[in-house]
Structures are given as structure tokens and as C-alpha cells.
Enzyme design. Structure first.
Site, PDB file in Angstrom:
ATOM      1  N   LYS A   1       0.738  -1.196   0.051  1.00 54.78           N
ATOM      2  CA  LYS A   1       0.127   0.111   0.022  1.00 54.78           C
ATOM      3  C   LYS A   1       0.958   1.296   0.034  1.00 54.78           C
ATOM      4  CE  LYS A   1      -4.079   1.791   2.580  1.00 54.78           C
ATOM      5  NZ  LYS A   1      -4.865   1.396   3.726  1.00 54.78           N
TER       6      LYS A   1
ATOM      7  N   SER B   1      -9.752   1.192   2.441  1.00 56.89           N
ATOM      8  CA  SER B   1      -9.032   1.994   1.772  1.00 56.89           C
ATOM      9  C   SER B   1      -7.951   1.521   0.989  1.00 56.89           C
ATOM     10  CB  SER B   1      -8.495   3.261   2.573  1.00 56.89           C
ATOM     11  OG  SER B   1      -7.367   2.778   3.732  1.00 56.89           O
TER      12      SER B   1
ATOM     13  N   SER C   1      -9.849  -1.071   6.911  1.00 59.05           N
ATOM     14  CA  SER C   1      -9.295  -0.904   5.365  1.00 59.05           C
ATOM     15  C   SER C   1      -8.621  -2.214   4.883  1.00 59.05           C
ATOM     16  CB  SER C   1      -8.397   0.203   5.296  1.00 59.05           C
ATOM     17  OG  SER C   1      -9.384   1.424   5.319  1.00 59.05           O
TER      18      SER C   1
END
Ligand code: GLN
Length: 481
Positions: free
Chosen positions: A75, A150, A174
Site C-alpha cells: 500500500k 481504503s 481498510s
């Protein structure tokens, strides 16, 4: 497609080169990345160099790590030396960190190959990856739908076969919610189990880094690599990590599994899709058939989790994001008659609408005269949730719920923020309590899209959580491992 465990075994034994494994993943990225947009950056050249180094080590007879030659996507809120780390924000668009996050160091030591930085909702604020400043990520199972968020890029990368493993961060769901929407496994560890050194902060009392994978065993492997004490993170727990791989196949005979009534649509909370609830019941029945004792349990304060989170997380975010002022950190907008005007212009240009909303909500919740009514009350709710969960764990080893109330929804379908926030109802309690939780795919819901079942465990209860997750995975595949 091979699992990470299979790849590492083949590469270590010299049966397959890390370079050939990498090329097969890079070619899949070439084929589909244009329609998925899982990545902010694909680091093919660095990856080729790392793979060649692993191959040289194997050829020289050196010992290689447990992730030897395994491609991993990261990420884009985890620091990577010399490689842009943007948080999918204009604010950090050109920032190249001078250091690696601890998880990145541990991946490298384990022999993993970083293939790229994945897209996210700006500063990890969102549940659909539509809040990225660099464009939305599409769900590989249906490109008209969101991948969740997310960490939508990391979930999509595994679901699309761009990497067998990826890392995400989970502040309110997330990792687990996008895992559920993309049909992969996603796990949020206990608070303090994985170092956050080099993770760009959103809400520091909630943030955790954790793994995405296609299988539960691969999740346990990646967790084992990244977990463990780190003196550079003051919230890191100074305890040995339980061997979650050793107990994976222990089975659920005699385990007590509680289904959280409030998260099954049996209270004031609404919006649960009936097919999602049906799959959670199916998973619970499968665990009962495998020898677990299954019953419903009420955890009353979970219904207030969402409201408490949307005070606490923005409050912490408003403080953490104060550093992006165009002087100490972040984008600087030219012009302005004085420093204050320059900072205002920089923050106005650098942050997107959801980040600005959170900063305003958080600043308000912390302001004099409102602190007790909002932030203080939310903290008291947090304690209630911790106490209620402790009561439930007196009678049960693990708890079950849906991960997300719904399957993957169409891009653009949830345009008002409150509707979007409702995605996080089932995942937030574990963040507020600091407990581990995992999402495991179990069958399909509306439009044949995957459903994720969430297994919640008490603090540092990863081992039992993984055992139950493995049993659910086995049942989902009709008993074939
Ligand atoms: N969807 C939640 C939010 O928008 C959770 C985000 C996260 O876990 N990073 O805050």
C-alpha cells in the site's frame, strides 16, 4: 496460480527462479493493470534486480528467507527508500522517503520481491478507493464496481493475480472490507503486533498494518514475517509472536464460536444484505458441523462503534495531518502574501475533499467546549465496547460477523459520506478494542459477488483466529484444501 508458500518452496529448492516467477506476475500486470489501476507505481526494474539477487543466493547455496522470490505489493502509505510514497494524495505526490518502513525491511530480509505501490483512498480515508487523487481502482471481479477501501489497490492486486501477497493498513476496516469485496483473505493484527514505523499515520490509536493473500495459510506466513517487536515503534508489543502457522490445521473441535447478534441485523443497525447474513450463518453451521459450539451472543455497544470511530479517527487525523503545511512536510503552493496564506493555499490545493472533511470534523470534535461532548464521549463508548467484548470472550473463543454489510457496489453508487461510512459498521469494533480480526471469503451474495465472513478474536488471539479462519476456508472449498 501458485500460493506464496509454494513459490517460496520452489525458489528455495532451486526448482524455479525468482526471476521467472516475477516475469509471470509482471506479464499479468501488463495484461490487466490498465483496466484495474491497482498500482500508483509498478517497480519492475527494482523487482528484477531483487529477483536476480535471490537467484544468485540460491545458486550459491546460501539460505534464503521464508518469502524467497515471492512478489509482494505494498500500500502506498508505507515508506520505501527512494521510491515515491504518496498516500494517493497531491500533498505527497513527489515525496521519496529517505528510509524503509520496518515491514519493508522485514519483507526484504525474508526474500520477498516488492512489485509496486498500490492505490488507496487518500490518506487511507474511505471504503471504496474512490477518494484517491490518482483515480479509482476497479474491482477485478467486476470492473464496474469498487474494490472496497481504503486498501483497495492491495486487495485488487491479489484478486487480479498481480501478486500472491500484499500489505494494507487497517484503521477502521481498510484491510478486511476490501478483502471481502475482492474475494481474498485480509487480516488486521492486534494493535502493537506489527510495527508501524514508516507507516504514514492516519489515526495512531487505531492504525495497524496487515496481510492480504489468496489463502489463510499464506496470510499466516506473511503475518509471521512482519509481526514482532520493533524498538522504533513505541506502541510495539515487546512479546514473542505466537506461532500461528503451527496451529493452523488444529481444527475447531470444542471451540466456542459466538455470532454477534447486533451485527446480524437483529437490532437497530440496518443495511445488511440478506445474502451476506445467510453466508455468515452458513459459515457458522459449517463450523458447528466441524465440531465447534456455536451460539448467538449480544455485544450491545457495538451499535455505537461507528459513531465513536467517526469522532476519534478524525480527531487523531486532524492532529497527524497538521504537519503537512508546505514547510515541514508536503506540497507547497507558490504565492501568498505571508506564511499563513501560503500554508492555507498549500493545504487547500494538497488535500482532497474527504481529507478536508475529516480534518474539519476532528478539529471540531477536539475544540474547547465540544471536547467532552464529542471526543470524550466517544472515548467512553470505546471503553464500553472493550468491556462488552471482554464479557463475550468469557464465553466464546472467537466471534463471527459479516465483514461488510454488502457486496462490492458500483463505482459512484455511494456519493454521500454517511452512506459510505456505514460500510465500516462490522469492522470498527476490533479497531476500537485493538483486537485482531480476519475476513475470509465464504460463498457469494447478490450478483454472484464474494461475501467475506469476519472472525474476531481477543487481544493477541491470532492463533485461534487463524485456526477458525482455516476451517471456514476449508468449508468454503467443500472440504478440499
Ligand atoms: N473506511 C474507514 C474510514 O474511512 C476506515 C479506513 C481505514 O481503515 N484506513 O475511515
Amino acid at each position: 496460480m501458485s500460493t506464496a508458500i509454494e513459490i517460496a518452496a520452489a525458489v528455495s529448492a532451486g526448482e524455479q527462479t525468482a526471476s521467472s516467477v516475477l516475469e509471470s506476475y509482471l506479464s499479468r500486470i501488463d495484461d490487466r493493470e490498465a483496466e484495474i489501476h491497482a498500482f500508483n507505481a509498478v517497480t519492475a526494474e527494482e523487482a528484477r534486480a531483487t529477483a536476480a539477487a535471490i537467484d544468485a543466493s540460491v545458486a550459491a547455496g546460501e539460505t534464503v528467507g521464508p518469502l524467497a522470490g515471492v512478489p509482494v505489493a505494498l500500500k502506498d502509505n508505507m515508506c520505501t527508500t527512494g521510491i515515491a510514497t504518496t498516500c494517493s494524495s497531491r500533498m505527497l505526490e513527489d515525496w521519496k522517503p529517505p528510509y524503509d518502513a520496518t515491514v519493508v525491511e522485514r519483507l526484504r530480509e525474508a526474500g520477498a520481491i516488492m512489485v509496486g505501490k498500490t492505490n488507496l483512498d487518500e490518506f487511507a480515508m474511505g471504503s471504496s478507493t474512490e477518494n484517491s487523487a490518482f483515480g479509482v481502482t476497479h474491482n477485478p471481479l467486476d470492473v464496474t464496481r469498487v474494490p472496497g477501501g481504503s486498501s483497495g489497490g492491495s486487495a485488487a492486486a491479489v484478486a487480479a493475480g498481480f501478486a500472491p501477497l500484499s500489505l494494507g493498513s487497517d484503521t477502521g476496516g481498510s484491510i478486511r472490507q476490501p478483502a471481502a469485496l475482492c474475494g481474498v483473505v485480509g487480516m488486521k493484527p492486534s494493535y502493537g503486533a506489527v510495527s508501524r514505523y514508516g507507516l504514514i499515520a492516519f489515526a495512531s490509536s487505531l492504525d495497524q498494518i496487515g496481510p492480504f493473500s489468496a489463502t489463510v495459510a499464506d496470510s499466516a506466513l506473511l503475518y509471521s514475517v512482519i509481526a514482532g517487536h520493533d524498538a522504533r515503534d513505541s506502541t510495539s508489543i515487546p512479546l514473542p509472536v505466537p506461532d500461528v502457522q503451527a496451529t493452523l490445521d488444529d481444527g475447531v473441535e470444542g471451540l466456542r464460536v459466538g455470532i454477534i447478534s447486533e451485527l446480524m441485523g437483529e437490532g437497530p443497525l440496518e443495511g445488511f444484505e440478506p445474502e451476506v447474513l445467510a453466508r455468515v450463518r452458513d459459515a457458522a453451521n459449517a463450523l458447528a458441523a466441524a465440531g465447534a459450539t456455536v451460539a448467538e451472543v449480544s455485544v450491545p455497544s457495538t451499535i455505537y462503534g461507528l459513531s465513536a470511530y467517526y469522532q476519534i479517527a478524525p480527531a487523531e487525523a486532524s492532529s497527524n495531518l497538521a504537519r503537512y503545511d508546505g514547510v515541514r512536510y508536503g506540497h507547497r503552493e507558490p504565492g501568498g502574501v505571508n506564511t499563513a496564506a501560503m500554508m492555507k493555499a498549500s493545504r487547500t490545493a494538497g488535500f482532497g475533499p474527504e481529507v478536508k472533511r475529516r480534518i474539519m470534523l476532528g478539529t471540531y470534535a477536539l475544540s474547547a467546549g465540544y471536547y467532552d461532548a464529542f471526543y470524550g464521549k466517544a472515548q467512553r463508548v470505546r471503553t464500553l465496547i472493550i468491556n462488552d467484548l471482554a464479557k463475550a470472550y468469557a464465553d466464546f473463543d472467537v466471534l463471527l460477523s459479516p465483514t461488510s454489510p454488502c457486496v462490492a457496489f458500483p463505482i459512484g453508487a455511494k456519493s454521500d459520506p454517511l452512506t459510505m461510512y456505514l460500510n465500516d459498521t462490522c469492522t470498527i469494533p476490533s479497531n476500537l478494542a485493538g483486537h485482531p480480526a480476519i475476513s475470509v471469503p465464504f460463498g457469494t451474495g447478490a450478483d454472484d459477488l464474494p461475501v467475506g465472513v469476519q472472525v474476531l478474536a481477543p487481544m493477541l488471539g491470532e492463533a485461534k483466529m487463524y485456526t477458525v479462519a482455516r476451517a471456514i476456508e476449508l468449508a468454503a472449498s467443500g472440504g478440499q484444501s
